[in-house]
Design an enzyme around this catalytic site. Sequence first.
Site, PDB file in Angstrom:
ATOM      1  CE1 TYR A 156      -4.057   2.527   0.216  1.00 28.58           C
ATOM      2  CE2 TYR A 156      -2.341   2.611   2.705  1.00 28.58           C
ATOM      3  CZ  TYR A 156      -3.714   2.531   1.834  1.00 28.58           C
ATOM      4  OH  TYR A 156      -4.363   4.271   1.613  1.00 28.58           O
ATOM      5  CB  ALA A 187      -3.879  11.918   7.306  1.00 30.59           C
ATOM      6  CB  THR A 191     -14.314   5.578   6.896  1.00 26.07           C
ATOM      7  OG1 THR A 191     -13.423   4.916   6.562  1.00 26.07           O
ATOM      8  CG2 THR A 191     -13.523   6.784   5.708  1.00 26.07           C
TER       9      THR A 191
END
Length: 264
Positions: A156, A187, A191
């Site tokens: 990632y 940052a 969610t």
Amino acid sequence: MDLNLEDKIVVICGAAGKKGSIGETILRRLVDEGAIPAVIDRNDRGFTYVDEIKKQGIDALFCKTDVTEPGQIESAMNEIISKYGRIDVVLNNVGVNDGVGLDASYEEFMNSLKLNLVSYFLIVKHALPYLKKSKGNILNIGSKVALTGQGRTSGYAAAKGGVLGLTREWAVDLVPFGIRSNAIIIAESWTPAYDDWIKTVPNGEEKLKSIIKKIPFENRMTTTEEIASTCLFTISDRSSHTTGQFIHVDGGYVHLDRAVLTEN
């Protein structure tokens, strides 16, 4: 402020996440502005979202796509062009912090790059002839991990570093065609995926409090609405002389010296 996004064809990749995810929030805000979203995602929620959008009187398209498969990306882009004949914006929002670290296999590392980086390249590659015609623009969603590291997520981190490299490369490459290319860097944002992750962490509530305490501005996480608002402004012609930029929407998390911030 009118962003002049009405009837713009916006290819948005990774917008069929759960309600309240970054991609889904951006999608809803695009619809609020009257833009026409062409959603590329692998999750069937995309069908539901597009049906809901059409009931609001806004046209939309969902192309169910595994973006690790180049042929599926090409098919999706062909479907978009077949229906609309143009593309005004590409908004790349795919991002899975998959924990592919140094102990991962070659195949796992390459799959992480395919998902989180190569898909961005392929979407833009297929959209480019139409972006040249529309003098459209590109917006890539990036991550602080590209700049700060995180640990145990080599795939990632490498991919998101590559996304920033492509953002600047495309900004230079596409100047002659009047095409802008920018990135939003996120940052700590609350969610559904973040909520799922924190629940797997030992003493998750304490860990969450520790993270929030380190966010300089207002000691809170960035909302997905704040991210979406910045995205929409950046892709609009209200931001017509902005290109090659990494725009941080992070409450100062990456750049401010937290050592000089004192608690009340």
